[in-house]
Design a protein around this motif. Sequence first.
Motif, PDB file in Angstrom:
ATOM      1  N   LEU A  75       0.826  -1.211   0.000  1.00 12.98           N
ATOM      2  CA  LEU A  75       0.000   0.000   0.000  1.00 12.98           C
ATOM      3  C   LEU A  75       0.856   1.256   0.000  1.00 12.98           C
ATOM      4  CD1 LEU A  75      -2.790  -1.052   2.533  1.00 12.98           C
ATOM      5  CD2 LEU A  75      -2.987  -0.832   0.042  1.00 12.98           C
ATOM      6  N   GLU A  78       2.452   1.762  -3.501  1.00 12.17           N
ATOM      7  CA  GLU A  78       1.507   2.308  -4.483  1.00 12.17           C
ATOM      8  C   GLU A  78       1.224   3.781  -4.201  1.00 12.17           C
ATOM      9  OE1 GLU A  78      -2.827   1.649  -6.530  1.00 12.17           O
ATOM     10  OE2 GLU A  78      -1.935  -0.025  -5.430  1.00 12.17           O
ATOM     11  N   TYR A  79       1.109   4.136  -2.945  1.00 17.39           N
ATOM     12  CA  TYR A  79       0.895   5.539  -2.572  1.00 17.39           C
ATOM     13  C   TYR A  79       2.088   6.395  -3.013  1.00 17.39           C
ATOM     14  CZ  TYR A  79       0.001   9.622   0.368  1.00 17.39           C
ATOM     15  OH  TYR A  79      -0.197  10.899   0.829  1.00 17.39           O
TER      16      TYR A  79
END
Length: 103
Positions: A75, A78-79
């Motif tokens: 996560l 991807e951020y």
Amino acid sequence: MTAALADFLRARFAEELEKARYAGGVVAKDPERFGVRPEDAAAHARFTIAAAEVHLALLEDTVVPNLGAEGAAGLTAEYQLRLLAAPYMEHRAYPHDEPGDVT
């Protein structure tokens, strides 16, 4: 989507590095033409080249290896990828999400 975005950023960052190297060389050869002191031209060239190199290193060493990972690492990667890509959203080659795309 993340693989396409990583490839897009890799290309943009390589372009930015090439531009920084070229511009730094041009200004360093004749700083007076651009109204800057030689030491300022050299410092700016070093900064812009370093910034471009850091973007590439961050992408390749930190973001890409964690894309698709489970949990917080994936996560976060991807951020970070989307943060790095944000300034390029209006670029003609930006790989925008398709409706319903969850990757």
